[in-house]
Enzyme design. Structure first.
Site, PDB file in Angstrom:
ATOM      1  N   ASP A   1     -35.407 -54.333  -6.621  1.00 37.19           N
ATOM      2  CA  ASP A   1     -36.719 -53.796  -5.731  1.00 37.19           C
ATOM      3  C   ASP A   1     -36.314 -53.112  -4.588  1.00 37.19           C
ATOM      4  OD1 ASP A   1     -38.647 -54.904  -7.009  1.00 37.19           O
ATOM      5  OD2 ASP A   1     -39.159 -56.640  -5.737  1.00 37.19           O
TER       6      ASP A   1
ATOM      7  N   HIS B   1      -8.893 -42.031  -1.073  1.00 34.89           N
ATOM      8  CA  HIS B   1     -10.477 -42.149  -0.997  1.00 34.89           C
ATOM      9  C   HIS B   1     -10.597 -43.740  -0.624  1.00 34.89           C
ATOM     10  CE1 HIS B   1     -11.279 -39.078  -4.575  1.00 34.89           C
ATOM     11  NE2 HIS B   1     -11.019 -38.546  -3.327  1.00 34.89           N
TER      12      HIS B   1
ATOM     13  N   ASP C   1     -12.200 -39.394   8.142  1.00 36.67           N
ATOM     14  CA  ASP C   1     -12.818 -38.337   7.212  1.00 36.67           C
ATOM     15  C   ASP C   1     -14.119 -38.441   7.166  1.00 36.67           C
ATOM     16  OD1 ASP C   1     -13.541 -36.359   5.274  1.00 36.67           O
ATOM     17  OD2 ASP C   1     -11.720 -36.746   4.038  1.00 36.67           O
TER      18      ASP C   1
ATOM     19  N   ASP D   1     -17.710 -31.556   6.578  1.00 31.32           N
ATOM     20  CA  ASP D   1     -16.684 -32.494   6.185  1.00 31.32           C
ATOM     21  C   ASP D   1     -15.180 -32.149   7.094  1.00 31.32           C
ATOM     22  OD1 ASP D   1     -14.866 -33.791   4.540  1.00 31.32           O
ATOM     23  OD2 ASP D   1     -14.883 -31.990   2.841  1.00 31.32           O
TER      24      ASP D   1
ATOM     25  N   HIS E   1      -2.898 -33.421  -2.758  1.00 29.93           N
ATOM     26  CA  HIS E   1      -4.504 -32.786  -3.106  1.00 29.93           C
ATOM     27  C   HIS E   1      -4.218 -31.191  -2.800  1.00 29.93           C
ATOM     28  CE1 HIS E   1      -5.407 -32.802   1.171  1.00 29.93           C
ATOM     29  NE2 HIS E   1      -4.826 -34.128   1.174  1.00 29.93           N
TER      30      HIS E   1
ATOM     31  N   HIS F   1     -11.707 -26.821  -0.542  1.00 28.36           N
ATOM     32  CA  HIS F   1     -12.810 -26.854  -1.509  1.00 28.36           C
ATOM     33  C   HIS F   1     -14.061 -26.021  -0.831  1.00 28.36           C
ATOM     34  CE1 HIS F   1     -14.803 -30.121   0.507  1.00 28.36           C
ATOM     35  NE2 HIS F   1     -13.824 -30.787   0.773  1.00 28.36           N
TER      36      HIS F   1
ATOM     37  N   HIS G   1     -18.214 -31.263  -2.129  1.00 26.52           N
ATOM     38  CA  HIS G   1     -17.459 -30.405  -3.062  1.00 26.52           C
ATOM     39  C   HIS G   1     -18.353 -29.481  -3.697  1.00 26.52           C
ATOM     40  CE1 HIS G   1     -13.971 -33.607  -3.378  1.00 26.52           C
ATOM     41  NE2 HIS G   1     -14.178 -33.236  -2.048  1.00 26.52           N
TER      42      HIS G   1
ATOM     43  N   GLU H   1      -7.744 -28.202   4.641  1.00 29.98           N
ATOM     44  CA  GLU H   1      -7.670 -29.581   4.839  1.00 29.98           C
ATOM     45  C   GLU H   1      -6.044 -30.178   4.469  1.00 29.98           C
ATOM     46  OE1 GLU H   1      -9.679 -32.533   2.574  1.00 29.98           O
ATOM     47  OE2 GLU H   1     -10.968 -31.053   1.695  1.00 29.98           O
TER      48      GLU H   1
ATOM     49  N   TYR I   1       1.428 -37.494   3.479  1.00 27.53           N
ATOM     50  CA  TYR I   1       1.321 -39.104   3.345  1.00 27.53           C
ATOM     51  C   TYR I   1       2.502 -39.677   2.799  1.00 27.53           C
ATOM     52  CZ  TYR I   1      -3.371 -36.928   2.814  1.00 27.53           C
ATOM     53  OH  TYR I   1      -4.338 -35.922   3.205  1.00 27.53           O
TER      54      TYR I   1
ATOM     55  N   ARG J   1      -4.239 -36.006   7.911  1.00 29.64           N
ATOM     56  CA  ARG J   1      -5.047 -34.854   7.417  1.00 29.64           C
ATOM     57  C   ARG J   1      -5.610 -34.192   8.672  1.00 29.64           C
ATOM     58  NH1 ARG J   1      -6.879 -37.075   3.458  1.00 29.64           N
ATOM     59  NH2 ARG J   1      -8.838 -37.602   3.917  1.00 29.64           N
TER      60      ARG J   1
ATOM     61  N   GLU K   1      -8.881 -31.508   8.934  1.00 29.61           N
ATOM     62  CA  GLU K   1      -9.856 -30.649   8.102  1.00 29.61           C
ATOM     63  C   GLU K   1     -10.986 -30.174   9.123  1.00 29.61           C
ATOM     64  OE1 GLU K   1     -12.025 -33.028   5.336  1.00 29.61           O
ATOM     65  OE2 GLU K   1     -12.540 -31.349   4.010  1.00 29.61           O
TER      66      GLU K   1
HETATM   67  N1  GLY Z   1     -14.139 -35.905   2.389  1.00 29.97           N
HETATM   68  C1  GLY Z   1     -13.986 -35.238   1.125  1.00 29.97           C
HETATM   69  C2  GLY Z   1     -12.966 -34.353   0.929  1.00 29.97           C
HETATM   70  O1  GLY Z   1     -12.510 -34.127   1.946  1.00 29.97           O
HETATM   71  O2  GLY Z   1     -12.729 -33.528   0.236  1.00 29.97           O
HETATM   72 MN    MN Z   2     -12.818 -32.001   2.263  1.00 30.28          MN
HETATM   73 MN    MN Z   3     -13.015 -34.393   4.191  1.00 27.39          MN
END
Ligand code: GLY
Ligand code: MN
Ligand code: MN
Length: 452
Positions: free
Chosen positions: A41, A245, A262, A273, A356, A360, A367, A394, A398, A415, A417
């Site tokens: 529900d 993540h 983030d 972001d 990474h 993006h 994304h 970004e 690490y 990081r 960004e």
């Molecule tokens: N928060 C997802 C990224 O930075 O791509």
């Molecule tokens: Mn991002």
């Molecule tokens: Mn991000």
């Protein structure tokens, strides 16, 4: 949100134009997202499909857009939930098919309950169908049913569509270039997200837990009018920051650790972001500052490539050079083993610490959609940056515990960004209301005050 009827109509006209260019005429059929049950529900908060919203401005579930594209005119149709006094008492007001044409600028509105007998009528005599070819089995079944109904009438001389095209390719190319209304919404989205980050930094102190900072983010996002987060917020302290993540959890914020946040919000369907990394106790240690400033220099170098005419990979290449050079300076890579900066880039020796990409697309989806390669280039070169594109920058580093890494850097995840709009001869950073320089972060954490 306020509907800019003309804006959505003009987007549909551009799609119609592209359909005409491709096949002379055709029918576009696009549904929105389904509702998703969370548990008994209780549904997940509803989020419309971004492509569907882009062309309709309509946020309710159970809806379809249909465009009949003829050589000289386009006729637009919306299927939506019918008015229903009882359901509206429980679930909220529905626009309803009678009001849809006036409110949203459609030529015709129908109840979704009628779709199976109206849709074949709309499709008849169109040879080309533009729909989501990569979509759910439910839509595939529906499409088979509609086409099947028409095939059964072929003896009456009715033509059945026989060419199916992917509408996403066309819409996504359009969505990649943001118009002024979109950029203005994204600017506001980033400003709200920045307030969340400022409050989280100001709240942070040893002894609290990650979710306390998440609460600061969510508080500001909602207080300032964002409808939602753009994605699950990452609040990662100490070693958790090396998990890309990671979600905000319940780890304690420890004196001497860094904290990486983030987080971005969604305002009127547009995402921000932002990532910032800061010391839990408000003061960077020397090794923390050393590593942080390498990431910051990498970001600056990437930003220097954010101009119309550069290609998508150039900011990444620029960041990579600075990060790899920095890994040598920190004595994490060594020349005897890894050679020069160029050698270490070639052998991907940096990848253990920067795994990474730097950017993006950003838009309605965090994304966001859009090709990363030039769509018409047979050699598939990287996408050339053009005015109206929005991307993140970004870079990060690490350091998990490892024999190659001096112990002073263990468990640092850094990081930075920001969200960047490409202009005709410049770029605009949307997310700089939250500081990035070491001195500015330390100043804010010591003296900042945000209204609650
Ligand atoms: N928060 C997802 C990224 O930075 O791509
Ligand atoms: Mn991002
Ligand atoms: Mn991000």
């Amino acid at each position: 949100m306020t509907h800019h009827i003309d804006l959505f109509t003009s987007r549909r006209n551009i799609i119609a134009h592209m359909v005409r260019n491709s096949s002379g005429s055709g029918i576009v059929i696009l549904g929105t997202s389904p509702e998703v049950s969370r548990n008994r529900d209780s549904d997940f908060p509803y989020r419309h499909d971004s492509d569907f919203y882009y062309l309709t401005g309509f946020e309710e579930p159970q809806a379809y857009l249909v465009l009949q594209v003829n050589p000289n005119k386009v006729i637009s149709h919306l299927f939506c939930r019918p008015k229903n006094v009882e359901r509206e008492i429980w679930d909220g007001i529905r626009l309803g098919p009678e009001a849809a044409p006036r409110s949203l600028g459609f030529d015709f509105g129908y109840s979704i309950d009628e779709i199976n007998h109206i849709m074949p009528e709309l499709m008849k005599d169109f040879m080309h169908v533009y729909h989501r070819t990569s979509s759910s089995s439910q839509l595939d079944d529906e499409m088979r049913g509609w086409v099947g109904q028409l095939a059964n009438k072929s003896r009456q001389g009715i033509q059945t569509p026989n060419e199916f095209h992917n509408i996403e390719k066309i819409i996504h190319e359009q969505r990649l270039f943001k118009d002024e209304v979109e950029i203005s919404t994204m600017r506001k989205s980033a400003k709200i997200a920045a307030q969340g980050h400022l409050m989280a930094m100001q709240t942070c102190k040893p002894g609290l837990q990650e979710f306390h900072l998440e609460a600061s983010l969510l508080y500001q996002f909602r207080k300032l009018g964002a409808q939602s987060v753009a994605y699950n917020s990452i609040v990662a302290t100490g070693e958790n920051a090396c998990i890309l993540h990671y979600r905000a959890g319940n780890s304690f914020l420890k004196d001497g650790d860094l904290c990486l946040i983030d987080a971005g919000c969604e305002l009127d369907s547009y995402a921000s972001d932002i990532t910032r990394t800061f010391p839990v106790n408000g003061k960077f240690s020397k090794p923390q500052q050393q590593a942080y400033e390498i990431v910051l220099a990498a970001q600056e170098s990437a930003l220097s490539q954010c101009f119309s005419g550069k290609h998508f990979q150039e900011p990444h290449d620029a960041a990579l050079r600075v990060l790899t050079q920095g890994l040598f300076e920190l004595k994490i890579l060594n020349p005897n083993q890894h050679g020069s900066v160029e050698d270490a880039i070639g052998s991907e020796a940096y990848k253990a610490y920067y795994m990474h990409r730097t950017s993006h697309w950003l838009g309605m989806d965090v994304h966001d959609v859009g090709y990363y390669r030039e769509p018409n280039d047979p050699l598939l070169g990287w996408r050339i940056l053009r005015p109206g594109m929005v991307l993140t920058i970004e870079p990060g580093l690490y350091f998990r515990p490892s024999p190659e890494v001096p112990e002073i850097f263990w468990n640092m995840g850094i990081r930075i960004e920001d969200d960047v709009v490409i202009g005709a001869s410049n770029y605009e950073i949307l997310s700089r209301d939250v500081p990035v320089k070491v001195s500015e972060i330390e100043y804010w954490m010591a003296n900042g005050s945000i209204q609650i």
